[in-house]
Enzyme design. Structure first.
Site, PDB file in Angstrom:
ATOM      1  N   HIS A 359     -59.205 -49.759 -55.781  1.00 27.43           N
ATOM      2  CA  HIS A 359     -58.743 -49.122 -54.524  1.00 27.43           C
ATOM      3  C   HIS A 359     -59.788 -49.661 -53.142  1.00 27.43           C
ATOM      4  O   HIS A 359     -59.244 -49.582 -52.116  1.00 27.43           O
ATOM      5  CB  HIS A 359     -59.081 -47.544 -54.630  1.00 27.43           C
ATOM      6  CG  HIS A 359     -57.852 -47.181 -55.202  1.00 27.43           C
ATOM      7  ND1 HIS A 359     -57.694 -47.043 -56.597  1.00 27.43           N
ATOM      8  CD2 HIS A 359     -56.797 -46.923 -54.917  1.00 27.43           C
ATOM      9  CE1 HIS A 359     -56.435 -46.789 -57.005  1.00 27.43           C
ATOM     10  NE2 HIS A 359     -55.541 -46.608 -55.823  1.00 27.43           N
ATOM     11  N   ASP A 625     -49.736 -50.134 -60.803  1.00 29.12           N
ATOM     12  CA  ASP A 625     -49.627 -49.826 -62.010  1.00 29.12           C
ATOM     13  C   ASP A 625     -48.627 -50.086 -63.089  1.00 29.12           C
ATOM     14  O   ASP A 625     -48.967 -50.078 -64.348  1.00 29.12           O
ATOM     15  CB  ASP A 625     -49.699 -48.155 -62.105  1.00 29.12           C
ATOM     16  CG  ASP A 625     -50.833 -47.469 -61.651  1.00 29.12           C
ATOM     17  OD1 ASP A 625     -51.946 -47.784 -62.274  1.00 29.12           O
ATOM     18  OD2 ASP A 625     -50.905 -46.324 -60.656  1.00 29.12           O
ATOM     19  N   ARG A 635     -56.139 -52.742 -64.158  1.00 26.99           N
ATOM     20  CA  ARG A 635     -56.172 -53.499 -63.129  1.00 26.99           C
ATOM     21  C   ARG A 635     -57.443 -53.751 -62.278  1.00 26.99           C
ATOM     22  O   ARG A 635     -57.476 -54.213 -61.105  1.00 26.99           O
ATOM     23  CB  ARG A 635     -55.166 -52.672 -62.052  1.00 26.99           C
ATOM     24  CG  ARG A 635     -55.705 -51.141 -61.951  1.00 26.99           C
ATOM     25  CD  ARG A 635     -54.804 -50.122 -61.154  1.00 26.99           C
ATOM     26  NE  ARG A 635     -54.742 -50.048 -59.855  1.00 26.99           N
ATOM     27  CZ  ARG A 635     -54.001 -49.627 -59.240  1.00 26.99           C
ATOM     28  NH1 ARG A 635     -53.080 -48.549 -59.682  1.00 26.99           N
ATOM     29  NH2 ARG A 635     -53.987 -49.499 -57.825  1.00 26.99           N
ATOM     30  N   CYS A 672     -43.676 -49.885 -53.257  1.00 33.06           N
ATOM     31  CA  CYS A 672     -44.891 -49.720 -52.520  1.00 33.06           C
ATOM     32  C   CYS A 672     -46.468 -50.106 -53.126  1.00 33.06           C
ATOM     33  O   CYS A 672     -47.344 -50.047 -52.637  1.00 33.06           O
ATOM     34  CB  CYS A 672     -45.104 -48.204 -52.262  1.00 33.06           C
ATOM     35  SG  CYS A 672     -45.175 -47.458 -53.674  1.00 33.06           S
TER      36      CYS A 672
HETATM   37  C1  PEP Z   1     -49.073 -48.504 -57.665  1.00 34.75           C
HETATM   38  O1  PEP Z   1     -49.430 -48.163 -58.640  1.00 34.75           O
HETATM   39  O2  PEP Z   1     -48.508 -49.742 -57.596  1.00 34.75           O
HETATM   40  C2  PEP Z   1     -49.288 -47.665 -56.546  1.00 34.75           C
HETATM   41  C3  PEP Z   1     -48.746 -48.170 -55.085  1.00 34.75           C
HETATM   42  O3  PEP Z   1     -50.050 -46.622 -56.593  1.00 34.75           O
HETATM   43  P1  PEP Z   1     -51.663 -46.842 -56.531  1.00 34.75           P
HETATM   44  O4  PEP Z   1     -52.146 -48.114 -56.336  1.00 34.75           O
HETATM   45  O5  PEP Z   1     -52.116 -45.864 -55.568  1.00 34.75           O
HETATM   46  O6  PEP Z   1     -51.877 -46.374 -57.915  1.00 34.75           O
HETATM   47 MG    MG Z   2     -49.958 -46.027 -59.162  1.00 41.13          MG
END
Ligand code: PEP
Ligand code: MG
Length: 752
Positions: A359, A625, A635, A672
């Site tokens: 993050h 994810d 990740r 996204c």
């Molecule tokens: C994802 O998992 O691709 C996503 C957009 O959500 P996050 O990165 O907040 O888990």
């Molecule tokens: Mg996610």
């Protein structure tokens, strides 16, 4: 067995605490000779600049004059053979072995038994540890012990080896993974978090007198606290227990612990690092003692060391002068660390842990700050105040960059400024492919600070608002009213454009300090919608705040994270409808049900895509994810970061399946995850016919440039080629080559 684990643990701890690589190695040879009742022990390490040459770095039981002088090529002698084969050797008559090479004046022939094991980290042979004995043999347990120790020490040695580099002025390249794109030239700043002796960085100071005052004041305060504590304890504890506090206070009242530190400070060293080394040296002396009671005193000294350190750090941290081009650097740079640095000073991030979908990397991306993550042997302690060049495109950094590297990067930065300028011209143009397909470009958000840049970059709405970010920066759940204000702000800022608010996605790597979750396997545990469905009060409050905030603005879309099947979706829908009905009743007016979508980021959702689409208004693919779950690659784990790629053929095939499944019900598909903002990802996603992408604002104009440079049909053909390839690196290369041929190589790399 227990004692073996204990011994292993003790040796590894000693190495980790040693102030430099040399003392670390001496400590290993001493401990091994003792613990394995060996007569001699040697450690050879491969040369950094000549990895084929191993040099003797430490020995015990042999003539110490040979240290640094004995060298072995890979395959030469027994040591070189162990390194070349990457395999242990256990010999009962080493001098008889055809590979044996006598080291004159070593005393080696007196010890015919030899057990040697390679030290291997990240597939590289770093060196060899060998123990020798006059008689008997090395049994299987001892062989297993040495192999286990070598494996554990490998990382410590790798790290310790890199500790020495800060003091040199040599330019050095360090490698990690690309965290957030961009480049920066600046000065490293190590934040003094999680105060422990190991993490204290080295620093030089100009004003020794002021530093001495700091030190004496901190010591004085700790002394007073200890005396007060002894008084308090006296009422509750027997006298001998209280004596410990008095003994601590006495150690701080004078003697070598204080004197040695003062000498260091007078020589221009920063008080915390001078104190750290003095404490470690004193503790080390006790650790070496056979008497378990005395050996235990090492812990008392460290305990005292940490107390004084905390006081020192408190004084230092309260007035940090942030350099103008601060490169935040640490073992684990966190999102809250980012918040500690004034944004106008923050130029880059380098973190020993984490990957491009951590993050903190996502936040850096949103803020347009280059980040290099997962630099596994980052010599954090040595780097405070050191000049750095950060290359967030290819995940590398230069420590003490020399003139030519600085010039090269200054040139790249100038070129990048030109590209940025060119991109700004695209801001008001629609994102249309050369064969006239219009693509919606939206932003991922969660910070207020990215609203203005988003609008300025021509974003057409918010494709993912991560609501957990406002939850994470508080010390309790935000109230409905607090949430209402936040959501209202984003909905109104983007009035007339869609705003996708995602319900709380905590758990996994997104903890809430006030809602601790302890799990062995957090990414497979209580996360996202699984938590909020178990806590409907949290979900209902959040959805109420969202729907109330939408009254009169009408651009809200709700996105549900971590959906793994139909049932979760149905439960969420029941709750969302209930909230809508309640608000309708309260306001006495009709309120439209917002569009509701599901994140597709769990593999089970891919295989039920048609069922899920039948229940939703849209879906949004979370490639971060989805990649981690499909490839079984954490990740955030730098050890496997090389394996993490959203362009992996399996991920591409899963996404194609999602797109085809959604087409059955005509459900709109958006993406996204970070892939949506990667120029090569844009090429792959458009090839699938995806026409809505949501990304960090920093990527938006680059993505637009890519879209405007290709046709849907060309990208579709490229996708066919990609799907026929078997590995992610080749696919990436294929897209990169095509981008380069189109004159757009500068969008993805600095030029190196
Ligand atoms: C994802 O998992 O691709 C996503 C957009 O959500 P996050 O990165 O907040 O888990
Ligand atoms: Mg996610």
């Amino acid at each position: 067995m227990a004692s073996m684990i204990h011994r292993l643990h003790r040796i590894v701890q000693e190495v980790n605490r040693a102030p430099d690589i040399h003392r670390a190695l001496v400590s290993i040879t001493d401990s091994l000779t003792r613990d394995l009742s060996a007569d001699a022990c040697t450690i050879f390490l491969a040369q950094k600049d000549e990895p084929d040459i191993l040099v003797l770095q430490a020995c015990s039981g042999l003539n110490p004059d040979i240290i640094g002088k004995v060298k072995r090529k890979l395959g030469q002698g027994l040591i070189g053979t162990i390194a070349a084969r990457a395999e242990a050797m256990n010999l009962i008559n080493a001098p008889q072995h055809p590979k044996f090479l006598l080291v004159p004046d070593s005393g080696e022939t007196d010890y015919p038994l030899m057990l040697g094991v390679p030290i291997i980290a990240h597939r590289d042979v770093l060196g060899v540890i060998a123990v020798q004995r006059r008689e008997g043999n090395f049994n299987e347990d001892e062989e297993a012990f040495l192999t286990t120790l070598a494996a554990q020490l490998a990382t410590s040695i790798e790290r310790a080896e890199s500790q020495g580099i800060g003091v040199e002025q040599n330019t050095r390249l360090i490698k990690g993974v690309a965290g957030a794109p961009g480049m920066a030239i600046g000065v490293a700043l190590v934040l003094n978090r999680g105060v422990n002796l190991e993490s204290v960085p080295d620093k030089r100071i100009a004003d020794s007198a002021a530093e001495l005052d700091h030190f004496r004041s901190a010591v004085g305060k700790v002394c007073e606290e200890l005396t007060d504590q002894a008084e308090l304890m006296r009422e509750a504890l027997p006298e001998e227990e209280c004596a410990l506090f008095i003994a601590y206070a006495q150690m701080l009242s004078g003697g070598s612990l204080i004197d040695d530190t003062v000498r260091g400070i007078e020589a221009g060293r920063w008080a915390p690092s001078s104190w750290r080394d003095t404490v470690e040296q004193h503790a080390h002396v006790f650790t070496q003692m056979e008497d378990p009671y005395l050996a235990e005193r090492a812990n008392d000294i460290r305990d005292l060391g940490v107390r004084v350190l905390r006081k020192l750090m408190l004084e230092h941290d309260s007035h940090i002068d942030f350099p103008k081009n601060t490169i935040l650097l640490g073992d684990e740079v966190t999102a809250t660390d980012l918040a500690d640095v004034p944004l106008e000073c923050l130029s880059g991030i380098v973190s020993a842990h984490g990957s491009n979908s951590s993050h903190v990397a996502i936040l850096a991306h949103a803020l347009g700050i280059p980040a290099v993550m997962g630099v596994s042997n980052l010599p954090v302690k040595q780097l405070d105040g050191v000049d750095l060049v950060v290359d967030g495109y290819n995940g590398s950094a230069f420590i003490n960059p020399n003139k030519s590297i600085l010039n090269e990067y200054r040139q790249y930065l100038r070129e990048e400024a030109v590209i940025e300028q060119g991109l700004l011209e695209l801001k008001n143009l629609p994102a249309v492919t050369t064969d006239n397909h219009k693509i919606s470009l939206l932003v991922n958000s969660g910070l207020m600070s990215d609203f203005t840049p988003s609008l300025r970059s021509g974003a057409e709405g918010v494709g993912l608002y991560r609501t957990e970010i406002p939850f994470q920066i508080r010390d309790r759940f935000p109230s409905e009213e607090e949430q209402y204000l936040i959501y209202r702000d984003v909905l109104q800022t983007f009035e007339g454009m869609p705003v996708v608010l995602r319900t709380l996605d905590v758990g996994g790597d997104k903890p809430l300090s006030y809602f601790p979750i302890n799990e062995a396997n957090p990414f497979l545990g209580w996360r996202g919608v699984r938590i909020t469905l178990d806590h409907p009060e949290i979900f209902l409050t959040q959805v109420r705040a969202m729907i109330r905030a939408n009254v009169g603005v009408n651009n809200l879309e709700i996105l549900l994270p971590m959906i793994s099947g139909k049932a979760e979706l149905e439960e969420c829908m029941v709750l969302i409808r209930r909230v809508r009905d309640e608000i309708e009743e309260e306001l006495g007016q009709q309120i439209p049900l917002p569009r509701v979508g599901a994140m597709i980021e769990v593999p089970s959702a891919v295989y039920q895509i048609e069922d899920i689409c039948a229940l939703t208004d849209f879906i949004s693919i979370g490639t971060n994810d989805l990649t981690q779950y499909l490839l079984a690659v954490d990740r955030n784990n730098e050890n496997v970061a090389d394996l993490y790629s959203s362009l992996h053929p399996a991920v591409l095939k899963a996404m194609l399946q999602i797109v085809r499944g959604a087409a059955v019900t005509g459900t709109p598909v958006s993406v996204c995850g970070e892939l949506a903002g990667d120029p090569l990802g844009v090429m792959a996603l458009l090839g699938m016919g995806i026409s809505s992408l949501s990304m960090s604002v920093g990527s938006l104009l680059r993505a637009k440039k890519v879209i405007m440079s290709f046709s849907y049909s060309e990208l579709n053909e490229l996708l066919e080629q990609a799907l026929s390839m078997s590995d992610a690196a080749k696919i990436r290369q294929m897209y990169a080559t095509r981008l380069d041929e189109r004159g757009l190589g500068g969008l993805i790399r600095a030029g190196r």
